[in-house]
Design a protein around this motif. Structure first.
Motif, PDB file in Angstrom:
ATOM      1  N   GLU A  27      -1.108  19.504  10.011  1.00 17.96           N
ATOM      2  CA  GLU A  27       0.294  19.113   9.857  1.00 17.96           C
ATOM      3  C   GLU A  27       0.439  17.598   9.809  1.00 17.96           C
ATOM      4  O   GLU A  27       1.221  17.066   9.007  1.00 17.96           O
ATOM      5  CB  GLU A  27       1.117  19.683  11.017  1.00 17.96           C
ATOM      6  CG  GLU A  27       1.284  21.192  10.965  1.00 17.96           C
ATOM      7  CD  GLU A  27       1.909  21.759  12.229  1.00 17.96           C
ATOM      8  OE1 GLU A  27       2.576  22.805  12.121  1.00 17.96           O
ATOM      9  OE2 GLU A  27       1.719  21.165  13.320  1.00 17.96           O
ATOM     10  N   LEU A  28      -0.308  16.907  10.634  1.00 17.12           N
ATOM     11  CA  LEU A  28      -0.273  15.447  10.611  1.00 17.12           C
ATOM     12  C   LEU A  28      -0.788  14.910   9.282  1.00 17.12           C
ATOM     13  O   LEU A  28      -0.193  13.988   8.704  1.00 17.12           O
ATOM     14  CB  LEU A  28      -1.101  14.890  11.763  1.00 17.12           C
ATOM     15  CG  LEU A  28      -0.491  15.003  13.158  1.00 17.12           C
ATOM     16  CD1 LEU A  28      -1.548  14.801  14.231  1.00 17.12           C
ATOM     17  CD2 LEU A  28       0.647  13.995  13.335  1.00 17.12           C
ATOM     18  N   SER A  29      -1.868  15.481   8.800  1.00 15.44           N
ATOM     19  CA  SER A  29      -2.433  15.040   7.523  1.00 15.44           C
ATOM     20  C   SER A  29      -1.438  15.238   6.387  1.00 15.44           C
ATOM     21  O   SER A  29      -1.253  14.352   5.537  1.00 15.44           O
ATOM     22  CB  SER A  29      -3.720  15.813   7.223  1.00 15.44           C
ATOM     23  OG  SER A  29      -4.714  15.543   8.190  1.00 15.44           O
ATOM     24  N   GLU A  30      -0.792  16.399   6.374  1.00 18.60           N
ATOM     25  CA  GLU A  30       0.186  16.680   5.319  1.00 18.60           C
ATOM     26  C   GLU A  30       1.349  15.690   5.378  1.00 18.60           C
ATOM     27  O   GLU A  30       1.790  15.165   4.350  1.00 18.60           O
ATOM     28  CB  GLU A  30       0.705  18.109   5.454  1.00 18.60           C
ATOM     29  CG  GLU A  30       1.692  18.499   4.355  1.00 18.60           C
ATOM     30  CD  GLU A  30       2.161  19.934   4.475  1.00 18.60           C
ATOM     31  OE1 GLU A  30       2.641  20.486   3.469  1.00 18.60           O
ATOM     32  OE2 GLU A  30       2.056  20.513   5.577  1.00 18.60           O
ATOM     33  N   LEU A  31       1.834  15.414   6.582  1.00 16.72           N
ATOM     34  CA  LEU A  31       2.928  14.460   6.756  1.00 16.72           C
ATOM     35  C   LEU A  31       2.536  13.080   6.247  1.00 16.72           C
ATOM     36  O   LEU A  31       3.279  12.447   5.484  1.00 16.72           O
ATOM     37  CB  LEU A  31       3.312  14.380   8.231  1.00 16.72           C
ATOM     38  CG  LEU A  31       4.339  13.303   8.605  1.00 16.72           C
ATOM     39  CD1 LEU A  31       5.705  13.642   8.034  1.00 16.72           C
ATOM     40  CD2 LEU A  31       4.417  13.144  10.125  1.00 16.72           C
ATOM     41  N   ILE A  32       1.372  12.621   6.643  1.00 21.97           N
ATOM     42  CA  ILE A  32       0.919  11.275   6.281  1.00 21.97           C
ATOM     43  C   ILE A  32       0.667  11.155   4.790  1.00 21.97           C
ATOM     44  O   ILE A  32       1.144  10.221   4.128  1.00 21.97           O
ATOM     45  CB  ILE A  32      -0.338  10.916   7.088  1.00 21.97           C
ATOM     46  CG1 ILE A  32       0.026  10.768   8.577  1.00 21.97           C
ATOM     47  CG2 ILE A  32      -0.990   9.638   6.560  1.00 21.97           C
ATOM     48  CD1 ILE A  32      -1.166  10.806   9.513  1.00 21.97           C
ATOM     49  N   PHE A  33      -0.068  12.097   4.224  1.00 24.43           N
ATOM     50  CA  PHE A  33      -0.408  12.010   2.813  1.00 24.43           C
ATOM     51  C   PHE A  33       0.833  12.141   1.930  1.00 24.43           C
ATOM     52  O   PHE A  33       0.970  11.432   0.927  1.00 24.43           O
ATOM     53  CB  PHE A  33      -1.443  13.065   2.445  1.00 24.43           C
ATOM     54  CG  PHE A  33      -2.796  12.838   3.089  1.00 24.43           C
ATOM     55  CD1 PHE A  33      -3.249  11.565   3.365  1.00 24.43           C
ATOM     56  CD2 PHE A  33      -3.612  13.907   3.415  1.00 24.43           C
ATOM     57  CE1 PHE A  33      -4.484  11.347   3.955  1.00 24.43           C
ATOM     58  CE2 PHE A  33      -4.857  13.704   3.999  1.00 24.43           C
ATOM     59  CZ  PHE A  33      -5.295  12.423   4.273  1.00 24.43           C
ATOM     60  N   ASN A  34       1.751  13.041   2.283  1.00 26.03           N
ATOM     61  CA  ASN A  34       2.970  13.205   1.486  1.00 26.03           C
ATOM     62  C   ASN A  34       3.866  11.978   1.576  1.00 26.03           C
ATOM     63  O   ASN A  34       4.519  11.595   0.590  1.00 26.03           O
ATOM     64  CB  ASN A  34       3.739  14.453   1.922  1.00 26.03           C
ATOM     65  CG  ASN A  34       3.102  15.739   1.429  1.00 26.03           C
ATOM     66  OD1 ASN A  34       2.331  15.730   0.471  1.00 26.03           O
ATOM     67  ND2 ASN A  34       3.414  16.848   2.069  1.00 26.03           N
ATOM     68  N   THR A  35       3.900  11.342   2.743  1.00 24.92           N
ATOM     69  CA  THR A  35       4.698  10.126   2.898  1.00 24.92           C
ATOM     70  C   THR A  35       4.165   9.022   2.002  1.00 24.92           C
ATOM     71  O   THR A  35       4.932   8.329   1.310  1.00 24.92           O
ATOM     72  CB  THR A  35       4.699   9.662   4.366  1.00 24.92           C
ATOM     73  OG1 THR A  35       5.265  10.690   5.187  1.00 24.92           O
ATOM     74  CG2 THR A  35       5.508   8.381   4.532  1.00 24.92           C
ATOM     75  N   ILE A  36       2.859   8.839   1.990  1.00 20.77           N
ATOM     76  CA  ILE A  36       2.256   7.812   1.142  1.00 20.77           C
ATOM     77  C   ILE A  36       2.466   8.152  -0.330  1.00 20.77           C
ATOM     78  O   ILE A  36       2.751   7.277  -1.155  1.00 20.77           O
ATOM     79  CB  ILE A  36       0.762   7.657   1.471  1.00 20.77           C
ATOM     80  CG1 ILE A  36       0.598   7.130   2.905  1.00 20.77           C
ATOM     81  CG2 ILE A  36       0.076   6.721   0.477  1.00 20.77           C
ATOM     82  CD1 ILE A  36      -0.829   7.139   3.410  1.00 20.77           C
ATOM     83  N   LYS A  37       2.354   9.426  -0.658  1.00 19.64           N
ATOM     84  CA  LYS A  37       2.522   9.870  -2.044  1.00 19.64           C
ATOM     85  C   LYS A  37       3.901   9.514  -2.585  1.00 19.64           C
ATOM     86  O   LYS A  37       4.072   9.173  -3.758  1.00 19.64           O
ATOM     87  CB  LYS A  37       2.304  11.380  -2.138  1.00 19.64           C
ATOM     88  CG  LYS A  37       2.304  11.932  -3.563  1.00 19.64           C
ATOM     89  CD  LYS A  37       2.259  13.452  -3.567  1.00 19.64           C
ATOM     90  CE  LYS A  37       1.006  13.983  -2.909  1.00 19.64           C
ATOM     91  NZ  LYS A  37       0.923  15.465  -2.982  1.00 19.64           N
ATOM     92  N   GLU A  38       4.924   9.594  -1.716  1.00 22.07           N
ATOM     93  CA  GLU A  38       6.297   9.338  -2.154  1.00 22.07           C
ATOM     94  C   GLU A  38       6.708   7.871  -2.025  1.00 22.07           C
ATOM     95  O   GLU A  38       7.840   7.514  -2.347  1.00 22.07           O
ATOM     96  CB  GLU A  38       7.265  10.210  -1.347  1.00 22.07           C
ATOM     97  CG  GLU A  38       7.093  11.705  -1.564  1.00 22.07           C
ATOM     98  CD  GLU A  38       7.300  12.122  -3.013  1.00 22.07           C
ATOM     99  OE1 GLU A  38       8.048  11.441  -3.748  1.00 22.07           O
ATOM    100  OE2 GLU A  38       6.696  13.143  -3.424  1.00 22.07           O
ATOM    101  N   THR A  39       5.811   7.010  -1.576  1.00 20.72           N
ATOM    102  CA  THR A  39       6.124   5.587  -1.459  1.00 20.72           C
ATOM    103  C   THR A  39       6.069   4.922  -2.829  1.00 20.72           C
ATOM    104  O   THR A  39       5.109   5.124  -3.576  1.00 20.72           O
ATOM    105  CB  THR A  39       5.126   4.900  -0.509  1.00 20.72           C
ATOM    106  OG1 THR A  39       5.184   5.529   0.773  1.00 20.72           O
ATOM    107  CG2 THR A  39       5.470   3.425  -0.347  1.00 20.72           C
ATOM    108  N   PRO A  40       7.073   4.137  -3.202  1.00 21.06           N
ATOM    109  CA  PRO A  40       7.080   3.524  -4.535  1.00 21.06           C
ATOM    110  C   PRO A  40       5.995   2.474  -4.704  1.00 21.06           C
ATOM    111  O   PRO A  40       5.581   1.822  -3.736  1.00 21.06           O
ATOM    112  CB  PRO A  40       8.478   2.892  -4.624  1.00 21.06           C
ATOM    113  CG  PRO A  40       8.880   2.658  -3.206  1.00 21.06           C
ATOM    114  CD  PRO A  40       8.277   3.791  -2.421  1.00 21.06           C
ATOM    115  N   THR A  41       5.548   2.317  -5.955  1.00 17.73           N
ATOM    116  CA  THR A  41       4.562   1.295  -6.305  1.00 17.73           C
ATOM    117  C   THR A  41       4.967   0.660  -7.626  1.00 17.73           C
ATOM    118  O   THR A  41       5.539   1.325  -8.489  1.00 17.73           O
ATOM    119  CB  THR A  41       3.152   1.890  -6.456  1.00 17.73           C
ATOM    120  OG1 THR A  41       3.176   2.927  -7.450  1.00 17.73           O
ATOM    121  CG2 THR A  41       2.645   2.483  -5.144  1.00 17.73           C
ATOM    122  N   ALA A  42       4.667  -0.613  -7.787  1.00 19.37           N
ATOM    123  CA  ALA A  42       4.989  -1.308  -9.034  1.00 19.37           C
ATOM    124  C   ALA A  42       4.271  -0.646 -10.204  1.00 19.37           C
ATOM    125  O   ALA A  42       3.090  -0.305 -10.117  1.00 19.37           O
ATOM    126  CB  ALA A  42       4.572  -2.776  -8.929  1.00 19.37           C
TER     127      ALA A  42
END
Length: 200
Positions: A27-42
């Motif tokens: 659950e922690l891994s899913e939370l962390i990876f999904n959060t990074i996945k949705e973070t904007p990038t230039a």
């Protein structure tokens, strides 16, 4: 907006970490990876990379790799306090290693040459946003964390231990776990010294 502001105030630097977290590693891994996945990038570069170290791997990072790297750089009389600080990170549930993929940066520099000199800076900004977003996501789940920067001192050993691709550049480490001791009250500089507004 109120919920976001409340969450921003909840997020603090927590050094006293424990393993009393209700979420599973999955659950922690899913939370962390999904959060990074949705973070904007230039340019939608998506160059942020992350590895989570749990259990023995987390202890190895702090008690072995980082302690070994810092010992020759630290005055002997100060090393016990350094070891104690590292042990507090190892006492948590895990650590997130944040990386930026330098091949992504180089490819953008080659393919969008007009902005070539900006892509390293934008990569760093993306990494910072991923770190902050992840910190907020953990805080929302009542998981404590802090942000550490032992790179580049530990880079070579980390790369060798976990077979990290050579094009991944380590940018930060985030140990996390249960909040065993809350942070002290936060002091703020005056708004006048930091912010300005104009209408024309």
């Amino acid at each position: 907006m109120t919920e976001l502001f409340d969450l921003q105030q909840t997020r603090r630097t927590i050094y006293a970490l424990g393993k009393n977290v209700s979420m599973s590693e999955a659950e922690l891994s899913e939370l962390i990876f999904n959060t990074i996945k949705e973070t904007p990038t230039a340019f939608n570069a998506q160059g942020s990379r992350a590895i989570i170290l749990f259990g023995k791997a987390n202890e190895t990072l702090w008690n072995d790799i980082t302690a070994t790297a810092l010992k020759p750089l630290t005055p002997a009389e100060n090393f016990p306090s350094t070891q104690a600080k590292l042990a507090s990170f190892a006492a948590g549930v895990g650590t997130i290693l944040f990386f930026e993929d330098q091949d992504v940066v180089k490819n953008l520099q080659e393919n969008v040459s007009l902005y070539a000199e900006n892509f390293p800076t934008w990569s760093e900004q993306a990494s910072g946003m991923a770190q902050y977003a992840t910190w907020l996501a953990l805080a929302e789940k009542n998981v404590g964390a802090s942000l550490q920067h032992y790179n580049p001192v530990i880079d070579e050993a980390v790369t060798a231990k976990w077979n990290i691709p050579s094009n991944w550049k380590l940018r930060a480490q985030m140990p996390f776990g249960s909040i065993e001791n809350p942070a002290d009250a936060k002091d703020y500089n005056t708004d006048a010294s930091r912010f300005q507004t104009y209408t024309n």
